[in-house]
Each structure stands twice: as structure tokens, then as C-alpha cells.
Scaffold this motif. Structure first.
Motif, PDB file in Angstrom:
ATOM      1  N   PRO A  57     -28.272  21.892  20.992  1.00 33.70           N
ATOM      2  CA  PRO A  57     -27.366  22.918  21.749  1.00 33.70           C
ATOM      3  C   PRO A  57     -26.074  23.276  20.887  1.00 33.70           C
ATOM      4  N   PRO A  58     -25.585  24.263  20.933  1.00 37.17           N
ATOM      5  CA  PRO A  58     -24.358  24.811  20.053  1.00 37.17           C
ATOM      6  C   PRO A  58     -23.071  23.874  20.589  1.00 37.17           C
ATOM      7  N   HIS A  59     -22.445  23.864  19.472  1.00 42.17           N
ATOM      8  CA  HIS A  59     -21.235  23.019  19.803  1.00 42.17           C
ATOM      9  C   HIS A  59     -19.966  23.688  19.295  1.00 42.17           C
ATOM     10  N   SER A  60     -20.066  24.725  18.471  1.00 42.41           N
ATOM     11  CA  SER A  60     -18.904  25.677  18.485  1.00 42.41           C
ATOM     12  C   SER A  60     -19.277  27.154  17.654  1.00 42.41           C
ATOM     13  N   LEU A  61     -18.422  27.859  18.105  1.00 42.47           N
ATOM     14  CA  LEU A  61     -18.799  29.261  17.264  1.00 42.47           C
ATOM     15  C   LEU A  61     -17.492  29.810  17.041  1.00 42.47           C
ATOM     16  N   HIS A  62     -17.415  30.738  15.845  1.00 41.99           N
ATOM     17  CA  HIS A  62     -16.069  31.495  15.373  1.00 41.99           C
ATOM     18  C   HIS A  62     -16.600  32.762  15.274  1.00 41.99           C
ATOM     19  N   ALA A  63     -15.931  33.568  15.780  1.00 43.89           N
ATOM     20  CA  ALA A  63     -16.471  35.251  15.708  1.00 43.89           C
ATOM     21  C   ALA A  63     -15.000  35.976  15.502  1.00 43.89           C
ATOM     22  N   SER A 108     -22.535  26.662  15.045  1.00 38.49           N
ATOM     23  CA  SER A 108     -23.030  25.202  14.515  1.00 38.49           C
ATOM     24  C   SER A 108     -23.668  24.773  15.975  1.00 38.49           C
ATOM     25  N   TYR A 109     -24.793  24.008  15.580  1.00 39.23           N
ATOM     26  CA  TYR A 109     -25.633  23.426  16.521  1.00 39.23           C
ATOM     27  C   TYR A 109     -25.734  21.938  16.027  1.00 39.23           C
ATOM     28  N   GLN A 110     -25.888  21.092  16.971  1.00 44.47           N
ATOM     29  CA  GLN A 110     -25.803  19.717  16.484  1.00 44.47           C
ATOM     30  C   GLN A 110     -26.948  18.870  17.608  1.00 44.47           C
ATOM     31  N   VAL A 111     -27.777  18.177  17.007  1.00 44.92           N
ATOM     32  CA  VAL A 111     -28.396  16.932  17.615  1.00 44.92           C
ATOM     33  C   VAL A 111     -27.636  16.090  18.509  1.00 44.92           C
TER      34      VAL A 111
END
Length: 287
Positions: A57-63, A108-111
């Protein structure tokens, strides 16, 4: 309850697959003249997520918002696969209209992993059921609200929003805004959809926090406002069909820009997500 608004909201994230990690999104017919920033953030996140394994799943985004978008024109999203690591996946997504870049995002996505945990406590707030729905505030503040604000507050939509201390809409306030919100209507048990919906809703009212410090609001025709950048960190899997408390503040404004921070808590006080945004808040020379 009419489920149509919720279905229409979900339909925003049903992007057309153009092949080659390219996708196309559309805006609702009720968008008016301006493209809502949260919409393009959420649709870009959906496009990027389509290229990532489902266990990350996504854990952060920057736009960054590059140009104002036109809601009458389809939005094309192109995803670049930056990295696929053992634990993390990184994606870049660029949104264009008629060949012009209007927006860019990195996510960014993380297990899922176990580790240390701590979080800020939720601020005290009355229960959402004890507060007036936002459309009920129109008559209370009709002498202060411009026509666009009245229309926005009266419209039928999937969002149930309750403002804590609604007098902050019209009086100078340095303490920030506190808003309960949830999506009304049945939502599927799809974590990616709930993450996209949270990204969509995280843009709402946030920039207004920089204006209420000065006793103004985003509906003031003498002020031009526009989001410049947006960041979202997801600390836990969200459910946006349950009540969430959005605590917003603005620590600084200068150079015709306002900086805003937000924290989104579950009803039982868990910190679900953190948000940061800087936006343009420029006084118009002509109205």
C-alpha cells in the motif's frame, strides 16, 4: 439515503487504461470552471497504484501543481516505474491536458512491516453528531457568506462534513480548523480506493487555514488561491466511510504563500495520516 453521490465519487477513480502505464481520468459534470486539486492528486495516486503489487500500500506521496487544470478536458496520467525494491516501490506520475503538464506526483509504497510505534494525541473535539451539517450553516451565516460559498455548502454530495466552532469561518482565528468528515454511502472494502479517497479529501479546506488567521476565506473574491504542492503520509490503512477528525493549522504565510499542516485522526484517537500543503494566497488587483 441516496447512494448516487457516493457512486459518482467512486466513479472518479475508475480510470481508463490506455496501455503502457498510461491512464485517463475525467472530472464530474458539476466541477464548474476549476479543477479540484484533490481530484488530480487522487487520480494520479490511483494511476500509480495500478502499477504496484497489491501487497504494497502507499505510505506517502509528494505532489506539485504546475498549471491550473480544466475540468472540461480529460486528464492523461503517465506512470514511470522508478524503483521496485524488496520492501519499497517508487512511482512517478505526470498528469497532462492537451499535451501540457499540469501536475506531477511521486508516491512510495511499502510491504507491511512491524516496528516501533508512537503518535501525537488527537485534540479534544465534540462528537460529530452534536455538530450541525455544513449545509445547515448557510442560514446561520448567510449575511457573511458570498454566493459561491453558499452554493458549495448547500450542494448534495457524498461528503458529510461537520465544522467544529464554525465561527472560524468569519472571524480571525490563529488556532486552526477542526473538521469531522466521512463519505456517506456504501464503499467497497478496497484499501487502494480508501487511500485514494483520503488523498482526494485531504486537500479540502486545508489552504483556508492560512486565510482564517486574517479573518478571510477562500471564497473571498478579492483573494486568489491555488494549491502549489501537497504531501500526504499514511500511517495506517484508512476507512473514509467512518468519522475522521481533520485538525488543520497554518504556522506561516509570506511572499503571497501560505503553509498549512493537517493531521487526520480516527474517532477513537488514532493518528491515521499527516498532510502538508503550501498554496498561493494573492490579493487580486482587479475583482
Amino acid at each position: 439515503m441516496d447512494d448516487a453521490p457516493a457512486r459518482d465519487l467512486i466513479a472518479l477513480f475508475d480510470l481508463e487504461n490506455l496501455g503502457g502505464d498510461r491512464f485517463r481520468g475525467h472530472s464530474p459534470a458539476s466541477s464548474g470552471r476549476h479543477l479540484y486539486g484533490g481530484q488530480v492528486v487522487a487520480q494520479a495516486l490511483v494511476a500509480a497504484t495500478r502499477t504496484v503489487p497489491g501487497d504494497r500500500p502507499p505510505h506517502s506521496l509528494h505532489a506539485y501543481f504546475v498549471l491550473a487544470g480544466d475540468p472540461q478536458i480529460p486528464i492523461d496520467f503517465t506512470v514511470e516505474r522508478i524503483r521496485d525494491g524488496r520492501s519499497f516501490t517508487t512511482r512517478r506520475c505526470v498528469a497532462t491536458q492537451q499535451g501540457r503538464t499540469i501536475f506531477s506526483l511521486e508516491a512510495s509504497y511499502q510491504v507491511r512491516e512491524e516496528g516501533f510505534e508512537h503518535a501525537a494525541a488527537a485534540p479534544p473535539a465534540p462528537d460529530p453528531e452534536s455538530l450541525e451539517p455544513i449545509n445547515a450553516l448557510v442560514e446561520r451565516f448567510c449575511g457573511f457568506l458570498p454566493a459561491p460559498a453558499e452554493h458549495w455548502m448547500k450542494r448534495a454530495c457524498a461528503l458529510d462534513m461537520r465544522i467544529v466552532a464554525p465561527e472560524t469561518l468569519i472571524a480571525p482565528n490563529r488556532l486552526g480548523q477542526f473538521i469531522w468528515f466521512r463519505v456517506q454511502g456504501p464503499l467497497p472494502d478496497d484499501e487502494a480506493l480508501h487511500a485514494a479517497l483520503l488523498a482526494y479529501l485531504s486537500d479540502m479546506t486545508l489552504l483556508n487555514t492560512a486565510l482564517i488567521v486574517h479573518g478571510r476565506n477562500i471564497f473571498d473574491p478579492k483573494i486568489k488561491v491555488a494549491s502549489l504542492d501537497h504531501a500526504l503520509w499514511l500511517h495506517h490503512a484508512p476507512r473514509v466511510d467512518q468519522w475522521l477528525l481533520y485538525a488543520q493549522e497554518s504556522p506561516a504565510a509570506s511572499g503571497a504563500r501560505g503553509l498549512t499542516f493537517g493531521r487526520i485522526f480516527t474517532r477513537d484517537g488514532k493518528l491515521l495520516a499527516s498532510v502538508a500543503q503550501e498554496g498561493l494566497i494573492r490579493l487580486r488587483t482587479k475583482v
